[in-house]
Design a protein around this motif. Sequence first.
Motif, mmCIF file in Angstrom:
data_model
loop_
_atom_site.group_PDB
_atom_site.id
_atom_site.type_symbol
_atom_site.label_atom_id
_atom_site.label_comp_id
_atom_site.label_asym_id
_atom_site.label_seq_id
_atom_site.Cartn_x
_atom_site.Cartn_y
_atom_site.Cartn_z
ATOM 1 N N PRO A 79 90.772 71.678 19.721
ATOM 2 C CA PRO A 79 89.629 72.324 20.697
ATOM 3 C C PRO A 79 88.261 71.441 21.170
ATOM 4 N N GLU A 80 88.435 70.288 20.079
ATOM 5 C CA GLU A 80 87.464 69.128 20.751
ATOM 6 C C GLU A 80 88.248 67.360 20.582
ATOM 7 N N GLY A 81 87.192 66.443 20.894
ATOM 8 C CA GLY A 81 88.505 65.136 20.748
ATOM 9 C C GLY A 81 86.834 64.855 19.168
ATOM 10 N N THR A 82 85.675 65.227 19.674
ATOM 11 C CA THR A 82 84.837 64.425 18.222
ATOM 12 C C THR A 82 85.538 64.423 16.987
ATOM 13 N N ALA A 83 86.408 65.846 16.370
ATOM 14 C CA ALA A 83 86.049 64.780 15.090
ATOM 15 C C ALA A 83 88.014 64.591 15.033
ATOM 16 N N TYR A 113 90.877 79.076 22.455
ATOM 17 C CA TYR A 113 91.302 80.801 22.998
ATOM 18 C C TYR A 113 89.963 81.202 23.851
ATOM 19 N N GLU A 114 89.304 81.026 25.019
ATOM 20 C CA GLU A 114 87.887 82.161 25.068
ATOM 21 C C GLU A 114 88.255 82.732 26.353
ATOM 22 N N ARG A 115 87.436 83.633 26.930
ATOM 23 C CA ARG A 115 87.083 84.444 28.194
ATOM 24 C C ARG A 115 87.937 83.625 29.190
ATOM 25 N N ARG A 120 86.357 77.840 32.721
ATOM 26 C CA ARG A 120 86.360 77.969 31.717
ATOM 27 C C ARG A 120 87.691 78.655 31.829
ATOM 28 N N TYR A 121 89.091 77.370 30.876
ATOM 29 C CA TYR A 121 89.898 76.818 31.324
ATOM 30 C C TYR A 121 90.747 77.482 28.943
ATOM 31 N N ARG A 122 90.980 78.100 28.769
ATOM 32 C CA ARG A 122 91.868 78.189 27.401
ATOM 33 C C ARG A 122 92.627 76.704 27.527
ATOM 34 N N VAL A 129 83.290 60.086 24.936
ATOM 35 C CA VAL A 129 83.200 59.226 24.609
ATOM 36 C C VAL A 129 82.243 59.194 23.392
ATOM 37 N N GLU A 130 82.956 58.641 22.651
ATOM 38 C CA GLU A 130 82.347 58.023 21.478
ATOM 39 C C GLU A 130 81.833 56.763 20.755
ATOM 40 N N ALA A 131 80.740 56.429 20.180
ATOM 41 C CA ALA A 131 79.724 54.949 19.822
ATOM 42 C C ALA A 131 79.668 55.296 18.574
ATOM 43 N N VAL A 256 70.686 73.828 20.960
ATOM 44 C CA VAL A 256 70.558 73.531 19.652
ATOM 45 C C VAL A 256 72.369 73.149 19.423
ATOM 46 N N ARG A 257 73.275 74.037 20.520
ATOM 47 C CA ARG A 257 74.308 73.099 20.642
ATOM 48 C C ARG A 257 75.932 74.146 20.227
ATOM 49 N N GLY A 258 77.152 73.750 19.842
ATOM 50 C CA GLY A 258 78.164 75.045 19.725
ATOM 51 C C GLY A 258 78.773 74.512 18.818
ATOM 52 N N TYR A 261 78.098 69.850 14.018
ATOM 53 C CA TYR A 261 77.913 68.277 13.199
ATOM 54 C C TYR A 261 76.450 67.141 14.093
ATOM 55 N N TYR A 262 76.037 67.966 14.957
ATOM 56 C CA TYR A 262 74.964 67.347 15.582
ATOM 57 C C TYR A 262 73.200 67.491 14.938
ATOM 58 N N THR A 263 72.540 65.936 14.865
ATOM 59 C CA THR A 263 71.731 65.970 13.655
ATOM 60 C C THR A 263 70.657 64.699 15.194
ATOM 61 N N THR A 282 76.718 74.711 32.498
ATOM 62 C CA THR A 282 76.563 73.116 31.851
ATOM 63 C C THR A 282 78.709 72.347 32.540
ATOM 64 N N LEU A 283 77.943 71.195 33.120
ATOM 65 C CA LEU A 283 78.763 70.393 32.630
ATOM 66 C C LEU A 283 79.338 69.187 31.756
ATOM 67 N N CYS A 284 78.616 69.101 30.958
ATOM 68 C CA CYS A 284 78.631 67.885 29.614
ATOM 69 C C CYS A 284 77.947 68.483 29.085
HETATM 70 P P1 HAM Z 1 81.233 71.002 24.540
HETATM 71 O O1 HAM Z 1 80.127 71.392 24.478
HETATM 72 O O2 HAM Z 1 81.907 72.143 22.841
HETATM 73 O O3 HAM Z 1 80.909 69.353 23.094
HETATM 74 O O4 HAM Z 1 82.527 70.168 25.361
HETATM 75 C C1 HAM Z 1 81.864 69.177 26.110
HETATM 76 C C2 HAM Z 1 82.773 69.843 27.706
HETATM 77 O O5 HAM Z 1 83.880 70.786 27.755
HETATM 78 C C3 HAM Z 1 81.345 70.795 28.377
HETATM 79 O O6 HAM Z 1 80.145 71.021 28.583
HETATM 80 C C4 HAM Z 1 82.601 71.464 29.355
HETATM 81 O O7 HAM Z 1 82.003 70.309 30.771
HETATM 82 C C5 HAM Z 1 84.206 70.913 28.767
HETATM 83 N N1 HAM Z 1 84.342 72.149 28.488
HETATM 84 C C6 HAM Z 1 84.372 73.056 26.880
HETATM 85 N N2 HAM Z 1 84.992 74.203 26.967
HETATM 86 C C7 HAM Z 1 85.601 74.457 28.453
HETATM 87 C C8 HAM Z 1 86.423 75.069 29.122
HETATM 88 N N3 HAM Z 1 86.559 76.784 28.014
HETATM 89 N N4 HAM Z 1 87.005 74.687 29.878
HETATM 90 C C9 HAM Z 1 86.273 74.399 30.629
HETATM 91 N N5 HAM Z 1 85.043 72.900 30.138
HETATM 92 C C10 HAM Z 1 85.464 73.229 29.242
HETATM 93 C C11 HAM Z 1 82.168 69.047 22.503
HETATM 94 O O8 HAM Z 1 83.959 69.520 22.714
HETATM 95 C C12 HAM Z 1 81.993 67.531 22.029
HETATM 96 N N6 HAM Z 1 82.943 66.711 20.594
HETATM 97 C C13 HAM Z 1 81.057 67.195 22.261
HETATM 98 C C14 HAM Z 1 80.754 65.413 21.940
HETATM 99 C C15 HAM Z 1 81.226 63.918 21.646
HETATM 100 N N7 HAM Z 1 79.780 65.201 20.986
HETATM 101 C C16 HAM Z 1 79.536 64.339 20.191
HETATM 102 N N8 HAM Z 1 80.700 63.509 21.130
#
Ligand code: HAM
Length: 420
Positions: A79-83, A113-115, A120-122, A129-131, A256-258, A261-263, A282-284
């Motif tokens: 669902p995301e890349g950081t982990a 799996y989002e609406r 917003r896409y599935r 980017v990760e440092a 607070v972000r969703g 893991y944030y600090t 939200t773009l990023c």
């Molecule tokens: P996130 O806020 O869950 O953070 O997602 C980051 C970005 O991914 C969002 O701002 C948005 O641009 C895009 N995004 C998320 N869900 C969707 C969706 N359903 N459809 C289209 N775009 C979407 C993370 O995922 C963290 N891993 C970011 C991070 C990296 N934090 C630290 N390192």
Amino acid sequence: MINIPRGTQDILPSETKKWRYIEAKLDELMELYNYEEIRTPIFESTELFARGVGDSTDVVQKEMYTFKDKGDRSITLRPEGTAAVVRSYIENKMQGLPNQPIKLYYNGPMFRYERKQKGRYRQFTQFGVEAIGAENPSIDAEILAMVMHIYQSFGLKHLKLVINSIGDIDSRKEYNEALVKHFEPVIGDFCKDCQARLHTNPMRILDCKIDKDKESVKTAPRITEYLNANSKTYFEEVKQHLNDLDIEYEEDPNLVRGLDYYTHTAFELMIDNPNYEGAITTLCGGGRYNGLLELLDGPSQTGIGFALSIERLLMALEEEGIELDVDHDFDLFIVTMGQEADRYAVKLLNDLRQNGVKADKDYMERKVKGQMKQADRLNAKYTVVIGDQELAEKNINVKNMETGESERIDLNELVNYFRN
Ligand code: HAM
């Protein structure tokens, strides 16, 4: 007819051009900042996200594509890349590499799996980017400067950077306790999710879309009041760097972000255009994650990063009416008249392409006029017309489509002419 799954999209050739343009530009920018690409699998053990992203987050509880594979292992489409990047860092013992911090980026499909909604896409594509390996306000500032640089390099202007500090692990713990105390007496009026989160993840209540307008959300304690000296200093130094870099930002103590893991530093980049009508702004988003590596049984290193989706970047470009310069020029279109000429063109095309010339011909038995139109559609810089006469005389007119000028050359020299 079988339709595409909900929340996914086909990216057709007219669009892939934009994608490739964006991705090439991002690769270029990463070189400037000295970040290298990492590619991790599309699926991982479910436990990675349950532990890394956090069991009580919406992402883990409601949005993951999880299944058992034939070996009875629980697998999840990322669902995301950081982990995943952190898992790879730990598994490949990157803390032992000489060039620290480890600066990585990735780009690929993620699944939630989002609406479905505009933006917003599935299945969506995250560039992230990760440092990892440095706890230094200047790297937080580098990440924020990079975010701004990326969006500005595409010509976007209506942007708002929102930042907050969630504090170190101690501050966060104290803050969570204060939130529980604050919400406990009124939690009965809140949605089921908030009720369930009260003791597992009270910060999420501040982020609830259903309850966001409740009085007690507005009067909730602010994280800023719970930052200890260490957290405050860190945040001040990050902000000082942003001021030095002339990067404008807004502070929002409710950001607070969703993900769990944030600090310290947390941020989002938003669309800031009063005329924008979409629900998603939200773009990023990203931030620092000081406990994540240890949580995943790694060394006591810390990291910071962000991710954006290309889909939302395209949405912002469309919103601001920005056209990307994606038209590729095409070298040569061969117009043929008659079977002999067409046969000759097959061989000629092959020679041209083997020599690096972008070339094509007609396959639809179009008349000369139709073939010329096809050359126009391709944006061909040159055309040649081959018929019986050209074959007999072994001479050919090369027409420059921009200037309209023609040059007569030896047919056998055509490949050389273009190769040069
Ligand atoms: P996130 O806020 O869950 O953070 O997602 C980051 C970005 O991914 C969002 O701002 C948005 O641009 C895009 N995004 C998320 N869900 C969707 C969706 N359903 N459809 C289209 N775009 C979407 C993370 O995922 C963290 N891993 C970011 C991070 C990296 N934090 C630290 N390192």
